[in-house]
Design an enzyme around this catalytic site. Structure first.
Site, PDB file in Angstrom:
ATOM      1  N   SER A 228      -2.407   7.220  -8.281  1.00 54.10           N
ATOM      2  CA  SER A 228      -3.130   6.116  -8.911  1.00 54.10           C
ATOM      3  C   SER A 228      -4.239   5.610  -8.001  1.00 54.10           C
ATOM      4  O   SER A 228      -4.188   5.769  -6.779  1.00 54.10           O
ATOM      5  CB  SER A 228      -2.173   4.965  -9.235  1.00 54.10           C
ATOM      6  OG  SER A 228      -2.034   4.081  -8.141  1.00 54.10           O
ATOM      7  N   ASP A 229      -5.237   4.985  -8.601  1.00 56.58           N
ATOM      8  CA  ASP A 229      -6.225   4.272  -7.805  1.00 56.58           C
ATOM      9  C   ASP A 229      -5.551   3.030  -7.219  1.00 56.58           C
ATOM     10  O   ASP A 229      -4.432   2.662  -7.582  1.00 56.58           O
ATOM     11  CB  ASP A 229      -7.444   3.906  -8.653  1.00 56.58           C
ATOM     12  CG  ASP A 229      -8.729   3.888  -7.831  1.00 56.58           C
ATOM     13  OD1 ASP A 229      -8.655   3.627  -6.614  1.00 56.58           O
ATOM     14  OD2 ASP A 229      -9.805   4.131  -8.407  1.00 56.58           O
ATOM     15  N   TRP A 230      -6.246   2.370  -6.318  1.00 52.75           N
ATOM     16  CA  TRP A 230      -5.627   1.333  -5.500  1.00 52.75           C
ATOM     17  C   TRP A 230      -5.381   0.043  -6.286  1.00 52.75           C
ATOM     18  O   TRP A 230      -6.237  -0.446  -7.007  1.00 52.75           O
ATOM     19  CB  TRP A 230      -6.516   1.057  -4.292  1.00 52.75           C
ATOM     20  CG  TRP A 230      -6.150   1.803  -3.043  1.00 52.75           C
ATOM     21  CD1 TRP A 230      -6.086   1.279  -1.779  1.00 52.75           C
ATOM     22  CD2 TRP A 230      -5.791   3.185  -2.881  1.00 52.75           C
ATOM     23  NE1 TRP A 230      -5.699   2.245  -0.864  1.00 52.75           N
ATOM     24  CE2 TRP A 230      -5.513   3.421  -1.518  1.00 52.75           C
ATOM     25  CE3 TRP A 230      -5.651   4.248  -3.764  1.00 52.75           C
ATOM     26  CZ2 TRP A 230      -5.119   4.657  -1.021  1.00 52.75           C
ATOM     27  CZ3 TRP A 230      -5.258   5.490  -3.274  1.00 52.75           C
ATOM     28  CH2 TRP A 230      -5.003   5.682  -1.919  1.00 52.75           C
TER      29      TRP A 230
END
Length: 660
Positions: free
Chosen positions: A363-365
C-alpha cells in the site's frame, strides 16, 4: 506474547507455493557457496559448506539452507513464525532519525526506535530517507541489520527508498541525491526515448543502492502525466502511454538486474500507482483530501494501465496502488466502489486476475490512519502526525480498514507500524490465517531472492567508491542531452568562447569554466543566460503536501518573478532561457522575449552550459505537449494526454539533434 510455532500441513504449503512467483519455485543449480555474513550471528558448517544459524539453535533448518528452492524455504519459515511476527512482517515502517520523525536527516537513524520496532513489533521492512554519504549509509543500514539478526528467527530487513538520483526533492515522494550519481528526472529519459540508456541508468542505480544496503526502489511511476497541472509528473515518463510502457519496462529490468525477474544482486522495484493516478480535476494530488478523486471512463483507464504492462513484462517485484478514488469506469459491468485503490477489490482483482500478477502488493503510505479535521481542512500547517489518506473509508475503524484492505489484495502496509490491528482481525476472524500466510510468503520471497538471509550486510569501504567519475560523467551527459531545444532564433546557440554573459540562477564559476565572460549588468552583456521554473501557485499552504507541491497556473505572465526578470533583461540584451519543465509550462507570453529556449528535466549548471557552449548537444523531444493558454488547459480532459486545443509545442517537438 506467544512464541508457539505451528508447522504448516502439506495442503497449506501448496497454497503458499501457488502465491509465489514462478522464479521462486525453481531449484538452484549445484551448490555454489554464497557469501555468508560472519558479523551477524553464528555460522554453521554442513558438508563443508557454510550457513547462517539464524535462530541460533545449533542445527541447519530448511529456511537457513540456501541450497533449497526459495518456495521451500519460505514455507518453512512461515510455518515457524508466530502471528505476532507475521503481523509485523505486513508493516513497512519508516526509519526515523535522531533529528527527524520522518527520517529525512543528514545524521543517522534513531537506533533505539529501530530496535523497538524490530524487536518488539517484529517489523522487518523499512523506508530510509537519510541523506548521507554512501559509506555512512552502509554503516547505518548495517547497524539496523545487526539488530534484526538478534531476533528470534533472525529475519533480515528489506530497506527501501524513494528515488534518489534526480533533482526534485519532496518528502514522501523523492529523496536527496547526496552521495549518489545524479541524472535527469524520469521525464528527461522519456524526452530522450532511449530504452537502452534507461536500462543502463537502472543498472547504475541498482549497484549504488545495493552497495549502500538498499534493496527496494519505490519506483518507477508508471502513471501518465495527462493533467498538466498535476504536481507529481516529474516522476513519470510523460503523457504518451506507449512511450511510458517502453521506458517502464527498461527501468524495471535495469533495477532488478534481469529481463524478466529479480536477480540476486538486483533491487526490487515497486511500480506505482495502480491505476489511474493523476487524472484529478485541476491537477490536485491524491496525497491531499481535496485531491482524492480521479475521473476516468473505461477507455482512459485502459490507457492508464498500458505503462504497467511494461513492468509486468519485466517481472516487477511489487505494485503500489494509488491513493485516489477512481470514479467513472466499470469492472465486469459494475461501477467501481468509491474507495481508494488500496481498498478496491475490483481494481486489485484486475491486477491479480486479468494481468496474472503474483508479486507483492504494497500500500501507499498512511492509508489506514484517521483523517481528522486537521487532516481534511487544516487551519494551520499540518504536522506529519496529521497526515492520513484513508480515502473512501474514513468512517471505518482501523481494524475494519486493515481487514478491508487485506481482503481487497494488500499484502503489506506502507508507512505504518500497527501490527496489533492485523492480530486483532485474525483473532476476531475478520482476516483469515491463510490470507496472512500468503501475504507474508510474498514478502519473504523477495528477501530470499535477494540473498539477504545469507548476507544482509554491505562493505562501507566498497560503498565509498561505488559512485565513480565515469557514472557521474554519464549522468551529467544524460542531463545535458535530455534538454529540449524549443527556440534558437538566428542560431544564437551555441555561444562562442569569450561571449559576455549576464547570468540569472547559474554559477558564474561554471560559466567561466566553459569559456564565457561573466558581467554584472545586462547592458554590458552580449547575451543574458537565465534559468526559470515552470510557474506555479501554492493554493493549499496549510496542507503538508499541498505546501510542497506546485499547483495551479502554468503560464508566464507579468507579475511572475521569472517573467519580469526576463522582460527586464530582454529590453537590453538577447535572452537565452532555460526552463525546468516539472510541469508543461505555457510559454506563449515569454517566448517572444527570448532568442533561445531550452526545456530541461533537471540539469546541473555544468550540464546546461555544456549544451549552451556546444560541448554537448540537446537531443530531447517533448514528452508532453506545451499548451498555448490556461483556458486550453482548463478545457482539456484530465485523463487524456496531449489533448489541449492548438498547443504551442506538440508532443515530440524538439529542434536539437535526433536522439541517439
Amino acid at each position: 506474547m506467544t512464541l508457539i510455532s505451528h508447522r504448516l500441513p502439506a495442503r497449506m504449503l501448496a497454497v503458499l507455493f501457488a502465491h509465489l512467483p514462478v522464479a521462486a519455485l525453481a531449484a538452484p543449480a549445484a551448490p555454489v557457496q554464497p557469501t555468508i555474513a560472519t558479523q551477524a550471528g553464528p555460522v554453521l558448517t554442513v558438508d563443508g559448506l557454510r550457513f547462517r544459524d539464524l535462530d541460533r539453535n545449533g542445527r541447519l533448518d530448511p529456511y537457513e539452507d540456501w541450497r533449497l528452492p526459495v518456495a521451500r524455504r519460505v514455507a518453512d519459515l512461515v510455518g515457524r513464525m508466530t502471528l505476532e511476527e507475521k503481523a509485523g512482517a505486513m508493516m513497512h515502517g519508516s526509519l526515523t532519525a535522531t533529528d527527524s520523525a520522518v527520517g529525512a536527516s543528514t545524521r543517522g537513524y534513531d537506533q533505539d526506535a529501530a530496535r523497538k520496532a524490530i524487536a518488539d513489533q517484529h517489523i522487518t521492512s523499512f523506508i530510509t530517507r537519510l541523506a548521507v554519504s554512501p559509506e555512512r549509509m552502509a554503516e547505518e543500514n548495517n547497524a539496523i541489520q545487526r539488530i534484526a539478526a538478534e531476533t528470534r528467527l533472525g529475519i533480515p530487513l528489506i530497506i527501501s527508498t524513494d528515488p534518489r538520483h534526480h533533482f526534485q526533492v519532496t518528502v514522501g515522494a523523492s529523496g536527496a541525491t547526496q552521495g549518489y550519481s545524479q541524472w535527469p528526472e524520469t521525464l528527461g529519459f522519456a524526452a530522450l526515448g532511449d530504452a537502452a540508456l534507461m536500462r543502463h541508468f537502472g543498472d547504475v542505480a541498482r549497484r549504488e543502492y545495493r552497495a549502500t544496503g538498499i534493496h527496494m526502489a519505490l519506483s518507477p511511476q508508471a502513471d501518465l502525466f495527462t493533467e498538466p497541472r498535476w504536481p507529481r509528473g516529474t516522476g513519470t515518463f510523460g503523457a504518451n502511454a506507449d512511450l511510458a510502457r517502453t521506458m517502464v519496462q527498461a527501468y524495471v529490468a535495469g533495477f532488478q538486474g534481469g529481463d524478466r525477474a529479480l536477480a540476486r544482486d538486483g533491487v526490487a522495484t515497486v511500480v506505482k500507482h495502480w491505476v489511474g493516478y493523476g487524472a484529478n480535476p485541476q491537477g490536485f494530488d491524491g496525497h491531499n483530501y481535496y485531491g482524492r478523486l480521479a475521473v476516468h471512463d473505461n477507455a482512459t483507464l485502459k490507457t492508464h494501465i498500458t505503462p504497467f504492462l511494461g513492468a509486468f513484462a519485466a517481472g516487477v517485484a511489487g505494485v503500489m496502488p494509488t491513493y485516489d478514488i477512481i470514479s467513472g469506469p466499470t469492472v465486469a459491468g459494475k461501477p467501481l466502489e468509491p474507495v481508494a485503490a488500496g481498498y478496491n477489490a475490483q481494481l486489485l482483482g484486475l491486477l491479480r486476475k486479468d494481468y496474472a500478477y503474483k508479486g507483492l502488493v504494497l500500500s501507499d503510505w498512511g492509508i489506514t490512519r484517521d483523517c481528522t479535521p486537521a487532516c481534511r481542512a487544516p487551519s494551520q500547517p499540518q504536522t506529519p502526525n496529521e497526515i492520513a489518506m484513508p480515502w473512501g473509508v474514513e468512517d471505518l475503524t482501523p481494524a475494519q480498514r486493515y481487514a478491508k484492505a487485506v481482503h481487497a489484495g494488500i499484502d503489506q502496509f506502507g508507512g505504518v507500524t500497527e501490527p496489533e490491528w492485523i492480530i486483532q482481525d485474525v483473532k476476531a476472524g475478520t482476516i483469515s490465517p491463510a490470507r496472512v500466510d500468503a501475504a507474508v510468503a510474498r514478502i519473504l520471497t523477495l528477501k530470499f531472492q535477494l540473498g539477504l538471509f545469507e548476507n544482509p550486510l554491505v562493505d562501507p569501504a566498497a560503498a565509498s567508491t561505488v559512485v565513480t567519475p565515469a557514472t557521474l560523467a554519464e549522468g551529467r551527459r544524460a542531463q545535458a542531452e535530455a534538454q529540449v531545444l524549443l527556440r534558437n532564433e538566428g542560431g544564437i546557440l551555441p555561444l562562442a568562447a569569450g561571449t559576455r554573459v549576464f547570468l540569472k540562477g547559474i554559477d558564474p564559476a561554471q560559466a567561466r569554466a566553459h569559456g564565457l565572460v561573466v558581467v554584472d549588468r545586462a547592458e554590458d552583456a552580449q547575451v543574458a543566460l537565465m534559468r526559470a521554473s515552470t510557474p506555479f501557485e501554492r493554493l493549499h499552504p496549510n496542507h503538508f503536501f499541498g505546501s510542497r507541491q506546485n499547483e495551479g497556473r502554468l503560464d508566464f505572465r507579468p507579475g511572475n518573478a521569472d517573467y519580469d526578470a526576463v522582460a527586464q533583461a530582454a529590453a537590453k540584451v538577447p535572452v537565452v532561457l532555460a526552463v525546468f519543465l516539472d510541469r508543461p509550462a505555457i510559454l506563449t507570453e515569454i517566448l517572444p522575449k527570448t532568442r533561445a529556449v531550452l526545456g530541461n528535466f533537471g540539469v546541473s549548471d555544468e550540464g546546461l552550459l555544456d549544451v549552451v557552449t556546444g560541448r554537448e548537444t540537446a537531443r530531447g523531444r517533448l514528452p508532453f505537449e506545451l499548451p498555448r493558454s490556461m483556458a486550453a488547459v482548463e478545457r482539456q480532459n484530465p485523463a487524456v494526454g496531449d489533448d489541449s486545443a492548438d498547443p504551442l509545442f506538440p508532443f515530440g517537438f524538439g529542434l536539437g539533434a535526433a536522439p541517439r
